[in-house]
Design a protein around this motif. Structure first.
Motif, mmCIF file in Angstrom:
data_model
loop_
_atom_site.group_PDB
_atom_site.id
_atom_site.type_symbol
_atom_site.label_atom_id
_atom_site.label_comp_id
_atom_site.label_asym_id
_atom_site.label_seq_id
_atom_site.Cartn_x
_atom_site.Cartn_y
_atom_site.Cartn_z
ATOM 1 N N UNK A 55 0.830 -1.210 0.000
ATOM 2 C CA UNK A 55 0.000 0.000 0.000
ATOM 3 C C UNK A 55 0.866 1.263 0.000
ATOM 4 N N UNK A 56 1.969 1.221 0.754
ATOM 5 C CA UNK A 56 2.891 2.365 0.773
ATOM 6 C C UNK A 56 3.497 2.586 -0.602
ATOM 7 N N UNK A 57 3.961 1.502 -1.239
ATOM 8 C CA UNK A 57 4.577 1.618 -2.562
ATOM 9 C C UNK A 57 3.568 2.124 -3.591
ATOM 10 N N UNK A 58 2.322 1.651 -3.490
ATOM 11 C CA UNK A 58 1.289 2.115 -4.418
ATOM 12 C C UNK A 58 1.027 3.608 -4.229
ATOM 13 N N UNK A 59 1.049 4.069 -2.986
ATOM 14 C CA UNK A 59 0.836 5.487 -2.699
ATOM 15 C C UNK A 59 2.002 6.326 -3.213
ATOM 16 N N UNK A 60 3.220 5.846 -3.014
ATOM 17 C CA UNK A 60 4.409 6.542 -3.525
ATOM 18 C C UNK A 60 4.331 6.661 -5.044
ATOM 19 N N UNK A 84 9.571 10.446 -1.025
ATOM 20 C CA UNK A 84 10.259 9.721 0.040
ATOM 21 C C UNK A 84 9.282 8.763 0.720
ATOM 22 N N UNK A 85 9.616 7.492 0.711
ATOM 23 C CA UNK A 85 8.769 6.478 1.337
ATOM 24 C C UNK A 85 8.530 6.773 2.808
ATOM 25 N N UNK A 86 9.539 7.310 3.483
ATOM 26 C CA UNK A 86 9.405 7.609 4.913
ATOM 27 C C UNK A 86 8.425 8.751 5.183
ATOM 28 N N UNK A 87 8.258 9.643 4.188
ATOM 29 C CA UNK A 87 7.266 10.708 4.357
ATOM 30 C C UNK A 87 5.862 10.114 4.447
ATOM 31 N N UNK A 88 5.630 9.063 3.688
ATOM 32 C CA UNK A 88 4.340 8.368 3.751
ATOM 33 C C UNK A 88 4.246 7.591 5.062
ATOM 34 N N UNK A 89 5.312 6.872 5.396
ATOM 35 C CA UNK A 89 5.329 6.012 6.575
ATOM 36 C C UNK A 89 5.103 6.794 7.862
ATOM 37 N N UNK A 96 -3.015 5.833 9.044
ATOM 38 C CA UNK A 96 -4.305 5.464 9.640
ATOM 39 C C UNK A 96 -5.178 4.778 8.599
ATOM 40 N N UNK A 97 -5.234 5.382 7.397
ATOM 41 C CA UNK A 97 -6.050 4.815 6.322
ATOM 42 C C UNK A 97 -5.551 3.427 5.920
ATOM 43 N N UNK A 98 -4.232 3.285 5.775
ATOM 44 C CA UNK A 98 -3.673 1.996 5.352
ATOM 45 C C UNK A 98 -3.873 0.913 6.414
ATOM 46 N N UNK A 99 -3.709 1.294 7.678
ATOM 47 C CA UNK A 99 -3.903 0.320 8.752
ATOM 48 C C UNK A 99 -5.357 -0.123 8.834
ATOM 49 N N UNK A 100 -6.280 0.801 8.574
ATOM 50 C CA UNK A 100 -7.693 0.420 8.583
ATOM 51 C C UNK A 100 -8.003 -0.560 7.449
#
Length: 211
Positions: A55-60, A84-89, A96-100
């Motif tokens: 989900x993080x990679x898709x958002x990046x 930056x991946x860490x900016x998303x992380x 919150x959205x990804x964890x849900x």
């Protein structure tokens, strides 16, 4: 009479033997059930981590494309900007959205802490805003992950009278294998599941011994 006392002694011995067998069997069932739940939780945690990383990679990727479209002038081609991946992380709203999403997929709550043990996001933020849990990661768990460098760690934790299994796994960077955060899966439903399994097992035992 002597015969009555012998019969009573034999009945008492049979009852004690039965109770001992039931106790030993239930204890064995509890140990097997606990180990089974631990194994399932650790496997679910690995799968949840993979889902969140996807989900993080898709958002990046999506935001990089959007930035490229926004920055391009007519007739020009710009390089794809780097997100930056860490900016998303480390973004609470994003995570919150990804964890849900991941929580609904795996039917379990999830929390994310930074590498210092401070809460970043949660699938159930109300637990923290209401003060039921601290915004800090469990100190013993943090020590096991940050200092002892465990790849996975699971322990019992407590909210009020509720004891539950809680599993932790590091979220690592793509390059250098550095730890950026810790994913936590608290298994709040474990007691209810175990009680249901235990009642079914006791019913089976009664059928075996008494029928």
């Amino acid at each position: 009479s002597l015969q009555r006392r012998i019969s009573f002694a034999m009945l008492t011995l049979m009852l004690l033997t039965f109770l001992f067998l039931v106790f030993a069997t239930i204890r064995s069932f509890y140990e097997r059930s606990t180990e089974n739940h631990r194994s399932q939780l650790m496997q679910k945690q690995k799968e949840a981590l993979a889902t969140i990383e996807n989900l993080i990679e898709a958002t990046v990727h999506r935001r990089s494309i959007q930035m490229q479209l926004d920055n391009n002038s007519p007739g020009t081609v710009a390089e794809t900007p780097k997100i930056d991946r860490n900016d998303i992380l480390n973004n609470t709203d994003d995570m919150d959205d990804m964890l849900r999403v991941a929580s609904r997929i795996y039917d379990i709550d999830m929390n994310l802490y930074d590498n210092a043990g401070q809460l970043i996001a949660s699938s159930q933020p109300d637990i923290f805003t209401r003060g039921l849990l601290s915004n800090r990661m469990n100190p013993f768990a943090w020590n096991q992950m940050a200092k002892e460098k465990n790849n996975q760690f699971i322990q019992y934790e407590q909210i009020g009278s509720l004891n539950y299994l809680s599993a932790y796994i590091p979220v690592k960077s793509e390059v250098g294998n550095a730890v950026n955060a810790y994913l936590n899966l608290p298994y709040f439903a474990r007691q209810k599941v175990f009680r249901r399994e235990l009642l079914a097992f006791i019913g089976y035992l009664l059928n075996v011994y008494l029928i």
